[in-house]
Design a protein around this motif. Structure first.
Motif, PDB file in Angstrom:
ATOM      1  N   ASP A 195      38.084  23.099  28.960  1.00  0.00           N
ATOM      2  CA  ASP A 195      37.707  22.795  27.578  1.00  0.00           C
ATOM      3  C   ASP A 195      36.403  21.995  27.566  1.00  0.00           C
ATOM      4  O   ASP A 195      35.857  21.655  28.614  1.00  0.00           O
ATOM      5  CB  ASP A 195      38.824  22.064  26.837  1.00  0.00           C
ATOM      6  CG  ASP A 195      39.223  20.741  27.475  1.00  0.00           C
ATOM      7  OD1 ASP A 195      38.411  20.122  28.189  1.00  0.00           O
ATOM      8  OD2 ASP A 195      40.373  20.320  27.264  1.00  0.00           O
ATOM      9  N   TYR A 226      24.313  23.696  25.984  1.00  0.00           N
ATOM     10  CA  TYR A 226      23.680  24.820  26.686  1.00  0.00           C
ATOM     11  C   TYR A 226      24.685  25.547  27.590  1.00  0.00           C
ATOM     12  O   TYR A 226      24.792  26.777  27.549  1.00  0.00           O
ATOM     13  CB  TYR A 226      22.495  24.329  27.511  1.00  0.00           C
ATOM     14  CG  TYR A 226      22.030  25.335  28.534  1.00  0.00           C
ATOM     15  CD1 TYR A 226      21.317  26.461  28.149  1.00  0.00           C
ATOM     16  CD2 TYR A 226      22.321  25.172  29.886  1.00  0.00           C
ATOM     17  CE1 TYR A 226      20.907  27.404  29.085  1.00  0.00           C
ATOM     18  CE2 TYR A 226      21.913  26.102  30.822  1.00  0.00           C
ATOM     19  CZ  TYR A 226      21.206  27.219  30.418  1.00  0.00           C
ATOM     20  OH  TYR A 226      20.809  28.147  31.350  1.00  0.00           O
ATOM     21  N   PRO A 267      32.163  29.583  35.261  1.00  0.00           N
ATOM     22  CA  PRO A 267      33.380  29.034  34.668  1.00  0.00           C
ATOM     23  C   PRO A 267      34.580  29.165  35.608  1.00  0.00           C
ATOM     24  O   PRO A 267      34.773  30.192  36.243  1.00  0.00           O
ATOM     25  CB  PRO A 267      33.572  29.880  33.411  1.00  0.00           C
ATOM     26  CG  PRO A 267      32.191  30.328  33.065  1.00  0.00           C
ATOM     27  CD  PRO A 267      31.510  30.553  34.395  1.00  0.00           C
ATOM     28  N   ASN A 325      27.921  25.512  27.471  1.00  0.00           N
ATOM     29  CA  ASN A 325      28.977  26.135  26.674  1.00  0.00           C
ATOM     30  C   ASN A 325      28.479  27.419  26.030  1.00  0.00           C
ATOM     31  O   ASN A 325      29.155  28.443  26.068  1.00  0.00           O
ATOM     32  CB  ASN A 325      29.499  25.157  25.623  1.00  0.00           C
ATOM     33  CG  ASN A 325      30.708  25.719  24.908  1.00  0.00           C
ATOM     34  OD1 ASN A 325      31.620  26.243  25.532  1.00  0.00           O
ATOM     35  ND2 ASN A 325      30.697  25.639  23.596  1.00  0.00           N
ATOM     36  N   GLN A 326      27.293  27.367  25.475  1.00  0.00           N
ATOM     37  CA  GLN A 326      26.730  28.545  24.808  1.00  0.00           C
ATOM     38  C   GLN A 326      26.436  29.667  25.809  1.00  0.00           C
ATOM     39  O   GLN A 326      26.667  30.841  25.529  1.00  0.00           O
ATOM     40  CB  GLN A 326      25.436  28.137  24.092  1.00  0.00           C
ATOM     41  CG  GLN A 326      24.763  29.243  23.322  1.00  0.00           C
ATOM     42  CD  GLN A 326      23.502  28.740  22.667  1.00  0.00           C
ATOM     43  OE1 GLN A 326      22.537  28.403  23.349  1.00  0.00           O
ATOM     44  NE2 GLN A 326      23.508  28.665  21.348  1.00  0.00           N
ATOM     45  N   THR A 327      25.969  29.295  26.994  1.00  0.00           N
ATOM     46  CA  THR A 327      25.536  30.277  27.973  1.00  0.00           C
ATOM     47  C   THR A 327      26.666  30.807  28.841  1.00  0.00           C
ATOM     48  O   THR A 327      26.714  31.998  29.142  1.00  0.00           O
ATOM     49  CB  THR A 327      24.439  29.675  28.866  1.00  0.00           C
ATOM     50  OG1 THR A 327      23.401  29.147  28.034  1.00  0.00           O
ATOM     51  CG2 THR A 327      23.860  30.700  29.818  1.00  0.00           C
ATOM     52  N   TYR A 328      27.602  29.934  29.252  1.00  0.00           N
ATOM     53  CA  TYR A 328      28.614  30.320  30.234  1.00  0.00           C
ATOM     54  C   TYR A 328      30.056  30.206  29.751  1.00  0.00           C
ATOM     55  O   TYR A 328      30.866  31.066  30.039  1.00  0.00           O
ATOM     56  CB  TYR A 328      28.470  29.476  31.509  1.00  0.00           C
ATOM     57  CG  TYR A 328      27.113  29.596  32.158  1.00  0.00           C
ATOM     58  CD1 TYR A 328      26.766  30.732  32.880  1.00  0.00           C
ATOM     59  CD2 TYR A 328      26.176  28.580  32.042  1.00  0.00           C
ATOM     60  CE1 TYR A 328      25.528  30.846  33.480  1.00  0.00           C
ATOM     61  CE2 TYR A 328      24.933  28.682  32.642  1.00  0.00           C
ATOM     62  CZ  TYR A 328      24.609  29.823  33.366  1.00  0.00           C
ATOM     63  OH  TYR A 328      23.386  29.928  33.935  1.00  0.00           O
ATOM     64  N   TYR A 329      30.389  29.123  29.068  1.00  0.00           N
ATOM     65  CA  TYR A 329      31.808  28.814  28.836  1.00  0.00           C
ATOM     66  C   TYR A 329      32.395  29.363  27.546  1.00  0.00           C
ATOM     67  O   TYR A 329      33.533  29.783  27.514  1.00  0.00           O
ATOM     68  CB  TYR A 329      32.034  27.298  28.922  1.00  0.00           C
ATOM     69  CG  TYR A 329      31.849  26.792  30.336  1.00  0.00           C
ATOM     70  CD1 TYR A 329      32.914  26.736  31.207  1.00  0.00           C
ATOM     71  CD2 TYR A 329      30.599  26.403  30.806  1.00  0.00           C
ATOM     72  CE1 TYR A 329      32.758  26.302  32.506  1.00  0.00           C
ATOM     73  CE2 TYR A 329      30.420  25.974  32.104  1.00  0.00           C
ATOM     74  CZ  TYR A 329      31.511  25.916  32.956  1.00  0.00           C
ATOM     75  OH  TYR A 329      31.354  25.497  34.234  1.00  0.00           O
ATOM     76  N   LYS A 330      31.661  29.296  26.455  1.00  0.00           N
ATOM     77  CA  LYS A 330      32.098  29.848  25.173  1.00  0.00           C
ATOM     78  C   LYS A 330      33.395  29.234  24.644  1.00  0.00           C
ATOM     79  O   LYS A 330      34.286  29.929  24.184  1.00  0.00           O
ATOM     80  CB  LYS A 330      32.254  31.362  25.264  1.00  0.00           C
ATOM     81  CG  LYS A 330      31.168  32.083  26.026  1.00  0.00           C
ATOM     82  CD  LYS A 330      30.053  32.522  25.140  1.00  0.00           C
ATOM     83  CE  LYS A 330      29.121  33.446  25.912  1.00  0.00           C
ATOM     84  NZ  LYS A 330      27.781  33.026  25.989  1.00  0.00           N
ATOM     85  N   PHE A 331      33.520  27.883  24.724  1.00  0.00           N
ATOM     86  CA  PHE A 331      34.725  27.212  24.239  1.00  0.00           C
ATOM     87  C   PHE A 331      34.773  27.064  22.726  1.00  0.00           C
ATOM     88  O   PHE A 331      35.804  26.769  22.168  1.00  0.00           O
ATOM     89  CB  PHE A 331      34.843  25.791  24.826  1.00  0.00           C
ATOM     90  CG  PHE A 331      35.172  25.778  26.296  1.00  0.00           C
ATOM     91  CD1 PHE A 331      36.230  26.498  26.810  1.00  0.00           C
ATOM     92  CD2 PHE A 331      34.413  25.023  27.159  1.00  0.00           C
ATOM     93  CE1 PHE A 331      36.528  26.473  28.166  1.00  0.00           C
ATOM     94  CE2 PHE A 331      34.704  24.981  28.512  1.00  0.00           C
ATOM     95  CZ  PHE A 331      35.762  25.710  29.009  1.00  0.00           C
ATOM     96  N   GLY A 332      33.699  27.196  22.026  1.00  0.00           N
ATOM     97  CA  GLY A 332      33.659  26.904  20.608  1.00  0.00           C
ATOM     98  C   GLY A 332      33.025  25.546  20.408  1.00  0.00           C
ATOM     99  O   GLY A 332      32.548  24.925  21.343  1.00  0.00           O
ATOM    100  N   SER A 333      33.060  25.039  19.202  1.00  0.00           N
ATOM    101  CA  SER A 333      32.385  23.769  18.924  1.00  0.00           C
ATOM    102  C   SER A 333      33.320  22.591  19.156  1.00  0.00           C
ATOM    103  O   SER A 333      34.527  22.723  19.156  1.00  0.00           O
ATOM    104  CB  SER A 333      31.846  23.748  17.509  1.00  0.00           C
ATOM    105  OG  SER A 333      32.924  23.881  16.606  1.00  0.00           O
TER     106      SER A 333
END
Length: 91
Positions: A50, A80, A44, A82-90
């Motif tokens: 975003d 994938y 990231p 976002n869930q694994t690296y970024y964690k921005f939400g939905s």
């Protein structure tokens, strides 16, 4: 009778495709088997702030490496990452 069948068939063809929820597991398989699996996307950075920018980065990689993922596959890869690296939400 034939005009009725043609009309009904055309109505069915005009229906929008049903959107499915992104599948991060499928996105992981696609991403890990692709040329997009690089530190630019797995680390990231402020350049990707975003989900919209993450999707743009995945689409750019898809085009640059001539991968030709479908939209649902791109959404799977974005989910994938976002869930694994970024964690921005939905979305």
């Amino acid at each position: 009778m034939k005009p009725v069948l043609i009309l009904l068939t055309s109505f069915l063809l005009m229906q929008p495709a049903l959107a499915k929820d992104p599948d991060p597991a499928n996105g992981g398989r696609l991403f890990n088997a692709s040329a997009c699996n690089t530190p630019e996307l797995t680390s990231p950075s402020p350049a990707i702030a975003d989900l919209a920018q993450l999707e743009k980065a995945v689409r750019d990689c898809d085009v640059n490496h001539n991968i030709n993922w479908y939209d649902d596959e791109i959404h799977d890869v974005v989910a994938y990452l976002n869930q694994t690296y970024y964690k921005f939400g939905s979305k």
